[in-house]
Design a protein around this motif. Structure first.
Motif, PDB file in Angstrom:
ATOM      1  N   THR A  30       0.717  -1.120   0.127  1.00  8.27           N
ATOM      2  CA  THR A  30       0.051   0.069  -0.004  1.00  8.27           C
ATOM      3  C   THR A  30       0.763   1.346  -0.194  1.00  8.27           C
ATOM      4  O   THR A  30       0.563   2.158  -0.699  1.00  8.27           O
TER       5      THR A  30
ATOM      6  N   CYS B 157       0.607   4.111  -2.987  1.00 14.72           N
ATOM      7  CA  CYS B 157       0.351   5.447  -2.367  1.00 14.72           C
ATOM      8  C   CYS B 157       1.219   6.410  -3.294  1.00 14.72           C
ATOM      9  O   CYS B 157       0.987   7.704  -3.587  1.00 14.72           O
TER      10      CYS B 157
ATOM     11  N   LEU C 270      -7.579   3.075  -1.092  1.00 18.01           N
ATOM     12  CA  LEU C 270      -6.639   1.963  -0.644  1.00 18.01           C
ATOM     13  C   LEU C 270      -6.940   1.748   0.947  1.00 18.01           C
ATOM     14  O   LEU C 270      -6.421   0.845   1.351  1.00 18.01           O
TER      15      LEU C 270
END
Lengths: 395, 178
Positions: free
Chosen positions: A50, A54, A65
């Motif tokens: 993640t 990002c 997310l």
């Protein structure tokens, strides 16, 4: 003769597909008879990168997310992310949005805590609570559906406000829930609070002192069970938490039972907060006027109006053209503990670095501390008591 | 005590090692050299005026082509007793990416440091058990470095575990019911 009496420690692999590990947590236990001598947790089975993703997305498009971190309390994660970006950009959301957000955060806390209660009790051997807890969880899921159309991964909060306004019908149903829910909490308590098996399996198990718990970095009810009143909602108020009254329940013994009591009291406090939010909900806009860079134009306009379409396209591909250069750490109190966001901005439309400090990750790291020296059966109680969600732990 | 005055006091005590004090949105960060990290951290933890008993977070940041020591390790400290908050940034160069561990001060730093090693390849000297944590043990490279691609066609360089899986699924196809 001596050789025959010599015993060896047995290595026991628990997980990653064990029903009591609440996801894909793997523990390698070394046991001497029934006593755990060594415990090594392995995580990462749900690692989706993640933080890396990002860095390649705009601030706005990184929001979905966050739902997938702690998928049981997605609303609280979203709010945490939005608060962090707002603090970075210096945006102040309007009062109405603040109250709505605090309200949905507490709904999430209730749904997360009763899911925890159900599964924790199921692991320890009290199956009935599970069925009762899921009845109320379903109710909250229906309320979420009524609010925004989604049940689990909601993506409802927005940077600078919320996506859509709440209807009177929703507020009425939520108020009915708040009226009804305290009696349901009592129902759970009558099932297990006086239950001798429950007490024996929770009292004096997984004890950790206040000092040690802080040193390990515990947060949330897991820390408060040991008697420390650290709560981000009180220490660093965000949204409407400084405008509502609530208490932070604190335990004393620091065992599984104390943490269970903390969470049960938190359920009552959450109901109290939601009621106040409904009563005090001010009228007004739901998106900050100074957040046009994060407000998508309405869909029907995008399909007809050229300007709106360009605006929509630029926002989702490039992000805000001018972002302040700097770094910020912002945290919120999610049901599991403190969820922190450390954002480094280099002035572009994407976060240069976005670090997620997840409570479950820290709590799992302390599992050996809680488990070593106890019985194998208590490992299950210890996994339950730290309320771990592996999606958040592995990110 | 305000975070700013803590930062000033640390700078007075370690004038050689504190490079900068940064303030943004009323959050104060001190940038230090890595040599005396342990000493500064112990002081911040033990001194009764500071007593930073809670290590909130520890993470790495990669400033490739932006800053001259390429990496930074960022510590977020909070004192539950005094309710003050401080950020400490340690500069780490690319050729010798090592920092002293703080696991003996805060036990909670254990997994954060392992993750930092996993993602950036920064080694923490004195850490009791420095292994990969989120990535598989035989993984090559450090995913959060800026020169590590988000998505690429690696072919044979693909992680072995993944290649095995593909091979296995191709083999399993012959048993498919048509």
């Amino acid at each position: 003769m001596k050789d025959a009496l010599r015993h060896r420690e047995l290595t026991l692999n628990m997980g990653p597909q064990h029903p009591a590990t609440h996801g894909v947590l793997r523990l390698v236990l070394e046991i001497d008879g029934e006593t755990v001598v060594k415990c090594t947790p392995y995580v990462g089975y749900l690692h989706r990168g993640t933080e890396k993703l990002c860095e390649h997305r705009t601030y706005l498009s990184a929001l979905p997310l966050m739902d997938r971190l702690d998928y049981i309390s997605s609303m609280a994660n979203d709010v945490g992310y939005c608060v962090a970006v707002e603090r970075l950009f210096g945006i102040e959301p309007p009062q109405r949005a603040k109250f709505i957000r605090s309200m949905v955060c507490e709904m999430t806390r209730i749904s997360s805590h009763i899911l925890w209660l159900g599964t924790h009790a199921l692991d320890i051997g009290a199956m009935t609570v599970f069925l009762y807890a899921f009845r109320e969880r379903e109710w909250i899921m229906d309320l979420f559906e009524m609010l925004c159309g989604a049940r689990l991964t909601v993506s409802y909060p927005r940077i600078g406000g919320v996506r859509n306004d709440v209807s009177q019908e929703f507020l009425d149903s939520l108020y009915d829930f708040c009226e009804e829910f305290p009696s349901r909490i009592e129902e759970y308590e009558t099932l297990i609070d006086q239950n001798r098996i429950w007490l024996q399996r929770t009292k004096g198990i997984g004890v950790i002192s206040a000092e040690e718990a802080v040193n390990w970095g515990f947060t949330g009810p897991t820390l408060r069970g040991s008697g420390v009143d650290y709560d981000v909602r009180k220490y660093f108020p965000y949204d409407a938490y400084d405008q509502v009254e609530f208490d932070v329940p604190v335990g004393k013994e620091g065992d599984v039972y104390a943490r269970y009591r903390c969470r049960m009291e938190e359920l009552r406090q959450s109901v109290r907060i939601i009621k106040q939010c409904i009563e005090k909900l001010p009228k007004g806009p739901i998106m900050a006027p100074d957040a046009p860079k994060f407000t998508l134009p309405p869909k029907d306009k995008v399909l007809k109006d050229m300007e709106a379409m360009i605006h929509h396209f630029v926002m989702l591909t490039k992000g805000p053209i001018t972002a302040p250069v700097g770094e910020i750490y912002s945290s919120v109190e999610v049901p599991k503990g403190e969820l922190g966001f450390y954002i480094v901005s280099d002035g572009s439309g994407r976060p240069y670095r976005l670090r997620l400090r997840s409570p479950s990750f820290v709590h799992v790291s302390a599992l050996p501390r809680l488990c070593v020296g106890s019985l194998v059966a208590d490992v299950i109680a210890n996994i339950g008591t730290i309320d771990v969600v592996l999606g958040e732990c592995d990110r | 005590m305000t975070p700013h005055s803590i930062a000033e006091q640390i700078r007075d005590k370690f004038p050689e090692d504190v490079l900068e004090i940064v303030e943004f949105r009323s959050q104060v960060a001190i940038v230090i050299k890595k040599e005396r990290l342990k000493e500064i951290m112990s002081l911040l933890h033990m001194h009764s005026d500071y007593s930073f008993d809670y290590l909130v977070d520890l993470c790495g940041v990669d400033y490739m082509n932006k800053k001259s020591p390429r990496f930074e390790v960022v510590y977020h400290l909070f004192s539950i007793k005094h309710r003050h908050f401080l950020r400490v940034r340690v500069q780490v160069d690319e050729d010798n990416p090592t920092v002293d561990t703080v696991t003996d001060i805060w036990k909670g730093a254990d997994w954060h440091e392992r993750e930092c090693f996993d993602m950036y390849g920064i080694r923490f000297e004195g850490h009791p058990d420095l292994r990969r944590i989120l990535m598989p043990e035989d993984w090559e490279g450090h995913p959060l470095r800026k020169d590590y691609p988000l998505k690429s066609d690696l072919g044979d360089l693909e992680w072995k575990g993944y290649r095995d899986l593909i091979e296995f699924s191709e083999k399993a196809r012959q048993y498919e019911v048509r």
